[in-house]
Design a protein around this motif. Structure first.
Motif, PDB file in Angstrom:
ATOM      1  N   UNK A 116      47.958   5.451 -66.574  1.00 34.07           N
ATOM      2  CA  UNK A 116      47.792   6.876 -66.893  1.00 34.07           C
ATOM      3  C   UNK A 116      46.412   7.197 -67.450  1.00 34.07           C
ATOM      4  N   UNK A 117      45.446   6.323 -67.217  1.00 31.48           N
ATOM      5  CA  UNK A 117      44.089   6.575 -67.700  1.00 31.48           C
ATOM      6  C   UNK A 117      43.593   7.919 -67.169  1.00 31.48           C
ATOM      7  N   UNK A 118      43.252   8.808 -68.090  1.00 36.10           N
ATOM      8  CA  UNK A 118      42.737  10.126 -67.720  1.00 36.10           C
ATOM      9  C   UNK A 118      43.789  11.096 -67.226  1.00 36.10           C
ATOM     10  N   UNK A 119      45.053  10.711 -67.266  1.00 32.35           N
ATOM     11  CA  UNK A 119      46.135  11.568 -66.786  1.00 32.35           C
ATOM     12  C   UNK A 119      47.069  11.948 -67.923  1.00 32.35           C
ATOM     13  N   UNK A 120      47.801  13.006 -67.728  1.00 31.54           N
ATOM     14  CA  UNK A 120      48.824  13.383 -68.700  1.00 31.54           C
ATOM     15  C   UNK A 120      50.083  12.571 -68.442  1.00 31.54           C
ATOM     16  N   UNK A 121      50.826  12.337 -69.491  1.00 33.12           N
ATOM     17  CA  UNK A 121      52.111  11.657 -69.350  1.00 33.12           C
ATOM     18  C   UNK A 121      53.011  12.537 -68.475  1.00 33.12           C
ATOM     19  N   UNK A 122      53.592  11.972 -67.427  1.00 34.07           N
ATOM     20  CA  UNK A 122      54.416  12.771 -66.511  1.00 34.07           C
ATOM     21  C   UNK A 122      55.817  13.083 -67.031  1.00 34.07           C
ATOM     22  N   UNK A 123      56.076  12.754 -68.294  1.00 30.60           N
ATOM     23  CA  UNK A 123      57.390  13.055 -68.854  1.00 30.60           C
ATOM     24  C   UNK A 123      58.173  11.810 -69.234  1.00 30.60           C
ATOM     25  N   UNK A 124      57.484  10.686 -69.333  1.00 28.37           N
ATOM     26  CA  UNK A 124      58.157   9.451 -69.743  1.00 28.37           C
ATOM     27  C   UNK A 124      58.194   9.352 -71.261  1.00 28.37           C
ATOM     28  N   UNK A 125      59.186   8.664 -71.800  1.00 27.81           N
ATOM     29  CA  UNK A 125      59.249   8.501 -73.249  1.00 27.81           C
ATOM     30  C   UNK A 125      58.172   7.532 -73.711  1.00 27.81           C
ATOM     31  N   UNK A 126      57.840   7.600 -74.956  1.00 28.36           N
ATOM     32  CA  UNK A 126      56.907   6.639 -75.550  1.00 28.36           C
ATOM     33  C   UNK A 126      57.705   5.609 -76.330  1.00 28.36           C
ATOM     34  N   UNK A 127      58.668   5.040 -75.647  1.00 32.00           N
ATOM     35  CA  UNK A 127      59.533   4.024 -76.240  1.00 32.00           C
ATOM     36  C   UNK A 127      59.883   3.018 -75.158  1.00 32.00           C
ATOM     37  N   UNK A 128      60.071   1.791 -75.568  1.00 30.68           N
ATOM     38  CA  UNK A 128      60.486   0.749 -74.635  1.00 30.68           C
ATOM     39  C   UNK A 128      62.004   0.698 -74.582  1.00 30.68           C
ATOM     40  N   UNK A 129      62.512   0.396 -73.404  1.00 29.31           N
ATOM     41  CA  UNK A 129      63.954   0.178 -73.287  1.00 29.31           C
ATOM     42  C   UNK A 129      64.248  -0.727 -72.110  1.00 29.31           C
ATOM     43  N   UNK A 130      65.399  -1.349 -72.170  1.00 29.31           N
ATOM     44  CA  UNK A 130      65.998  -2.060 -71.041  1.00 29.31           C
ATOM     45  C   UNK A 130      67.203  -1.249 -70.605  1.00 29.31           C
ATOM     46  N   UNK A 131      67.411  -1.148 -69.289  1.00 32.63           N
ATOM     47  CA  UNK A 131      68.629  -0.542 -68.771  1.00 32.63           C
ATOM     48  C   UNK A 131      69.262  -1.551 -67.813  1.00 32.63           C
ATOM     49  N   UNK A 132      70.539  -1.810 -68.035  1.00 33.64           N
ATOM     50  CA  UNK A 132      71.272  -2.795 -67.257  1.00 33.64           C
ATOM     51  C   UNK A 132      72.333  -2.109 -66.407  1.00 33.64           C
ATOM     52  N   UNK A 133      72.306  -2.404 -65.110  1.00 37.67           N
ATOM     53  CA  UNK A 133      73.309  -1.890 -64.169  1.00 37.67           C
ATOM     54  C   UNK A 133      73.442  -0.370 -64.236  1.00 37.67           C
ATOM     55  N   UNK A 139      67.602   0.038 -76.661  1.00 38.16           N
ATOM     56  CA  UNK A 139      66.383   0.586 -77.228  1.00 38.16           C
ATOM     57  C   UNK A 139      65.635  -0.555 -77.907  1.00 38.16           C
ATOM     58  N   UNK A 140      64.417  -0.803 -77.461  1.00 35.82           N
ATOM     59  CA  UNK A 140      63.589  -1.866 -78.030  1.00 35.82           C
ATOM     60  C   UNK A 140      62.706  -1.227 -79.097  1.00 35.82           C
ATOM     61  N   UNK A 141      62.831  -1.699 -80.327  1.00 39.11           N
ATOM     62  CA  UNK A 141      62.109  -1.078 -81.438  1.00 39.11           C
ATOM     63  C   UNK A 141      61.032  -2.022 -81.980  1.00 39.11           C
ATOM     64  N   UNK A 142      59.861  -1.416 -82.277  1.00 35.47           N
ATOM     65  CA  UNK A 142      58.698  -2.172 -82.717  1.00 35.47           C
ATOM     66  C   UNK A 142      58.023  -1.483 -83.894  1.00 35.47           C
ATOM     67  N   UNK A 143      57.369  -2.293 -84.721  1.00 40.36           N
ATOM     68  CA  UNK A 143      56.482  -1.751 -85.750  1.00 40.36           C
ATOM     69  C   UNK A 143      55.181  -1.335 -85.059  1.00 40.36           C
ATOM     70  N   UNK A 144      54.338  -0.642 -85.786  1.00 42.98           N
ATOM     71  CA  UNK A 144      53.079  -0.173 -85.200  1.00 42.98           C
ATOM     72  C   UNK A 144      52.181  -1.330 -84.769  1.00 42.98           C
ATOM     73  N   UNK A 145      52.335  -2.515 -85.371  1.00 41.68           N
ATOM     74  CA  UNK A 145      51.511  -3.661 -84.984  1.00 41.68           C
ATOM     75  C   UNK A 145      52.088  -4.419 -83.788  1.00 41.68           C
ATOM     76  N   UNK A 146      53.196  -3.943 -83.233  1.00 44.11           N
ATOM     77  CA  UNK A 146      53.794  -4.577 -82.066  1.00 44.11           C
ATOM     78  C   UNK A 146      54.876  -5.591 -82.376  1.00 44.11           C
ATOM     79  N   UNK A 147      55.174  -5.797 -83.650  1.00 44.80           N
ATOM     80  CA  UNK A 147      56.235  -6.720 -84.036  1.00 44.80           C
ATOM     81  C   UNK A 147      57.592  -6.093 -83.732  1.00 44.80           C
TER      82      UNK A 147
END
Length: 170
Positions: free
Chosen positions: A104-121, A127-135
């Motif tokens: 997305x360099x130079x582009x607007x976010x097309x509507x995706x969340x700013x959160x990580x997740x796994x979806x199964x089947x 919901x994958x949760x992280x501290x600001x340092x990536x932990x």
């Protein structure tokens, strides 16, 4: 429900058809990767053995007819960690994981969340949760996720991204 420790891997490995990951961070602090990451920073090279546990699992998923893939949303310039992760992705792809990049360099976010997740089947979301340092601070199985929304995010990310091998060749 929190999926940590001994509960995560059996839950993960139990998917029947597909496992999808949306990754949105520019760095992750993964203690089990520290040595490889430091070596990569020093040499610019990454060597992952064929019997690496993740690669073995990916090959097993594919051998049993299951799809596993991810889209990593990123912007340039790439962080040191993203350069490391992209080097690792080549091994993952070779093992059978469908990895795609949404730059997305130079582009607007097309509507995706700013959160990580796994979806199964298409039915279970973690919901994958992280501290600001990536932990990583937790993996939470959502009890009543808006599945339509998560499926939309998955489909949008897949439709706008390019296969890793095309991105890495550019």
């Amino acid at each position: 429900m929190l999926l940590d420790g001994d509960s995560w891997r059996p839950f993960f490995d139990s998917f029947e058809h597909e496992a999808f990951r949306l990754e949105t961070r520019s760095s992750y602090a993964m203690p089990d990767e520290d040595e490889e990451f430091q070596e990569f920073l020093a040499t610019g090279e990454l060597h992952i053995p064929a019997d690496d546990p993740w690669l073995t699992r990916v090959r097993n998923y594919r051998a049993t007819g299951r799809w596993i893939g991810r889209v990593h949303v990123l912007t340039r310039p790439l962080s040191d960690y993203l350069r490391f992760e992209l080097a690792a992705y080549a091994y993952n792809v070779e093992a059978g994981e469908d990895i795609r990049i949404l730059d997305l360099t130079g582009l607007e976010n097309p509507g995706l969340p700013e959160q990580d997740f796994w979806m199964f089947d298409s039915a279970k979301v973690v919901d994958m949760r992280y501290r600001s340092d990536g932990t990583q601070i937790g993996r939470h199985l959502l009890e009543e996720p808006d599945l339509e929304q998560y499926r939309h995010w998955r489909d949008l990310a897949l439709s706008l991204s390019v296969p890793f091998m095309e991105y890495s060749a550019a």
